[in-house]
Design a protein around this motif. Structure first.
Motif, PDB file in Angstrom:
ATOM      1  N   SER A 101      14.772   7.087   0.047  1.00 34.84           N
ATOM      2  CA  SER A 101      13.974   7.402  -1.260  1.00 34.84           C
ATOM      3  C   SER A 101      12.734   8.227  -0.810  1.00 34.84           C
ATOM      4  CB  SER A 101      14.025   6.326  -2.000  1.00 34.84           C
ATOM      5  OG  SER A 101      13.135   5.116  -1.259  1.00 34.84           O
ATOM      6  N   GLY A 102      12.387   8.408   0.298  1.00 38.51           N
ATOM      7  CA  GLY A 102      11.099   8.994   0.815  1.00 38.51           C
ATOM      8  C   GLY A 102       9.851   8.078   0.685  1.00 38.51           C
ATOM      9  N   SER A 103       8.806   8.544   0.223  1.00 28.87           N
ATOM     10  CA  SER A 103       7.388   7.777   0.462  1.00 28.87           C
ATOM     11  C   SER A 103       7.027   7.431  -1.218  1.00 28.87           C
ATOM     12  CB  SER A 103       6.362   8.694   1.079  1.00 28.87           C
ATOM     13  OG  SER A 103       6.579   9.235   2.277  1.00 28.87           O
ATOM     14  N   PHE A 126      -1.858   8.426   2.851  1.00 30.13           N
ATOM     15  CA  PHE A 126      -0.821   9.431   3.385  1.00 30.13           C
ATOM     16  C   PHE A 126      -0.213   8.654   4.447  1.00 30.13           C
ATOM     17  CE2 PHE A 126      -1.472  12.539   0.377  1.00 30.13           C
ATOM     18  CZ  PHE A 126      -3.094  12.703   0.277  1.00 30.13           C
ATOM     19  N   ILE A 127       1.128   8.143   4.293  1.00 30.26           N
ATOM     20  CA  ILE A 127       1.997   7.458   5.302  1.00 30.26           C
ATOM     21  C   ILE A 127       2.815   8.458   6.052  1.00 30.26           C
ATOM     22  CG2 ILE A 127       3.690   7.154   3.788  1.00 30.26           C
ATOM     23  CD1 ILE A 127       4.193   4.337   5.270  1.00 30.26           C
ATOM     24  N   SER A 128       2.714   8.394   7.422  1.00 33.80           N
ATOM     25  CA  SER A 128       3.897   9.264   8.042  1.00 33.80           C
ATOM     26  C   SER A 128       4.382   8.292   9.149  1.00 33.80           C
ATOM     27  CB  SER A 128       3.073  10.290   8.869  1.00 33.80           C
ATOM     28  OG  SER A 128       1.961   9.870   9.540  1.00 33.80           O
ATOM     29  N   GLY A 129       5.731   8.278   9.287  1.00 38.60           N
ATOM     30  CA  GLY A 129       6.404   7.473  10.174  1.00 38.60           C
ATOM     31  C   GLY A 129       7.267   8.527  11.230  1.00 38.60           C
ATOM     32  N   ASP A 130       7.330   7.761  12.452  1.00 34.66           N
ATOM     33  CA  ASP A 130       8.295   8.509  13.297  1.00 34.66           C
ATOM     34  C   ASP A 130       9.517   7.240  13.582  1.00 34.66           C
ATOM     35  OD1 ASP A 130       7.970   9.479  16.735  1.00 34.66           O
ATOM     36  OD2 ASP A 130       9.656   9.315  15.298  1.00 34.66           O
ATOM     37  N   VAL A 131      10.475   7.520  13.107  1.00 36.71           N
ATOM     38  CA  VAL A 131      11.483   6.392  13.035  1.00 36.71           C
ATOM     39  C   VAL A 131      11.873   6.601  14.766  1.00 36.71           C
ATOM     40  CG1 VAL A 131      12.453   6.279  10.938  1.00 36.71           C
ATOM     41  CG2 VAL A 131      13.538   7.852  12.465  1.00 36.71           C
ATOM     42  N   PHE A 132      12.148   7.426  15.421  1.00 36.78           N
ATOM     43  CA  PHE A 132      12.411   7.547  16.685  1.00 36.78           C
ATOM     44  C   PHE A 132      11.536   6.815  17.800  1.00 36.78           C
ATOM     45  CE2 PHE A 132      16.369   9.858  15.836  1.00 36.78           C
ATOM     46  CZ  PHE A 132      15.947  10.610  14.754  1.00 36.78           C
ATOM     47  N   GLY A 133      10.272   7.211  17.498  1.00 38.23           N
ATOM     48  CA  GLY A 133       9.367   6.543  18.153  1.00 38.23           C
ATOM     49  C   GLY A 133       8.672   5.180  17.695  1.00 38.23           C
ATOM     50  N   ALA A 134       9.262   4.751  16.597  1.00 37.63           N
ATOM     51  CA  ALA A 134       9.060   3.534  15.915  1.00 37.63           C
ATOM     52  C   ALA A 134       7.386   3.189  16.004  1.00 37.63           C
ATOM     53  CB  ALA A 134       9.543   2.220  16.932  1.00 37.63           C
ATOM     54  N   THR A 135       6.704   4.421  15.390  1.00 40.31           N
ATOM     55  CA  THR A 135       5.251   4.374  15.138  1.00 40.31           C
ATOM     56  C   THR A 135       5.202   4.806  13.527  1.00 40.31           C
ATOM     57  OG1 THR A 135       5.048   6.739  15.760  1.00 40.31           O
ATOM     58  CG2 THR A 135       4.889   4.965  17.470  1.00 40.31           C
ATOM     59  N   VAL A 136       4.186   4.268  12.881  1.00 43.53           N
ATOM     60  CA  VAL A 136       3.875   4.548  11.471  1.00 43.53           C
ATOM     61  C   VAL A 136       2.321   4.621  11.531  1.00 43.53           C
ATOM     62  CG1 VAL A 136       4.194   2.150  10.944  1.00 43.53           C
ATOM     63  CG2 VAL A 136       4.097   4.091   9.244  1.00 43.53           C
ATOM     64  N   VAL A 154       0.895  -1.257   0.081  1.00 49.27           N
ATOM     65  CA  VAL A 154       0.023  -0.032  -0.026  1.00 49.27           C
ATOM     66  C   VAL A 154       1.018   1.298  -0.011  1.00 49.27           C
ATOM     67  CG1 VAL A 154      -1.720   1.348   1.154  1.00 49.27           C
ATOM     68  CG2 VAL A 154      -1.902  -1.203   1.119  1.00 49.27           C
ATOM     69  N   ALA A 155       1.723   1.412   0.902  1.00 49.52           N
ATOM     70  CA  ALA A 155       2.595   2.510   1.032  1.00 49.52           C
ATOM     71  C   ALA A 155       3.743   2.372   1.982  1.00 49.52           C
ATOM     72  CB  ALA A 155       1.898   3.713   1.598  1.00 49.52           C
ATOM     73  N   ARG A 156       4.995   3.054   1.576  1.00 50.54           N
ATOM     74  CA  ARG A 156       6.078   2.987   2.278  1.00 50.54           C
ATOM     75  C   ARG A 156       6.891   4.352   2.645  1.00 50.54           C
ATOM     76  NH1 ARG A 156       8.270  -0.698  -0.658  1.00 50.54           N
ATOM     77  NH2 ARG A 156       8.009  -2.275   0.495  1.00 50.54           N
TER      78      ARG A 156
END
Length: 121
Positions: free
Chosen positions: A55-57, A68-78, A48-50
């Motif tokens: 390379s971005g989204s 629309f995907i939004s991830g927080d790598v520090f919080g390990a949430t997406v 579906v989305a990455r």
């Protein structure tokens, strides 16, 4: 070990919106990508989305401009914001994190078990 837990699914009318969330049970040393897939029983899992660190989204064509995907790598949430939902979006939505939980561990793909989305009038 790491568990990914999705939430936010439910029943919505066509044209409606939902926001899915996924949270890892622990933080990561480094994340390469965070993604959402979906699966209908008896069919193959569909991308579906990455959100990729380099390379971005990117999105599958059928959801472009609606999801629309939004991830927080520090919080390990997406999260996955889904707008203008259609009946064909009905599926079990699974999140995926590709990364390293420790500097010494290998790069691994982690999966949640999914949250159900049903689009129907």
């Amino acid at each position: 070990q790491v568990q990914l837990v999705e939430s936010g699914g439910g029943l919505v009318q066509p044209g409606g919106s939902l926001r899915l969330s996924c949270k890892a049970s622990r933080g990561f040393f480094s994340i390469m990508s965070m993604a959402w897939y979906r699966q209908i029983p008896g069919k193959q899992r569909e991308f579906v989305a990455r959100q990729h660190s380099l390379s971005g989204s990117n999105y599958t064509e059928s959801v472009e401009g609606r999801f629309f995907i939004s991830g927080d790598v520090f919080g390990a949430t997406v999260d996955l914001q889904m707008n203008n939902l259609k009946p064909e979006d009905t599926a079990n939505y699974l999140c995926n994190i590709d990364g390293w939980i420790e500097e010494s561990t290998g790069r691994t793909n982690y999966w949640g078990t999914g949250t159900l989305v049903a689009v129907s009038s």
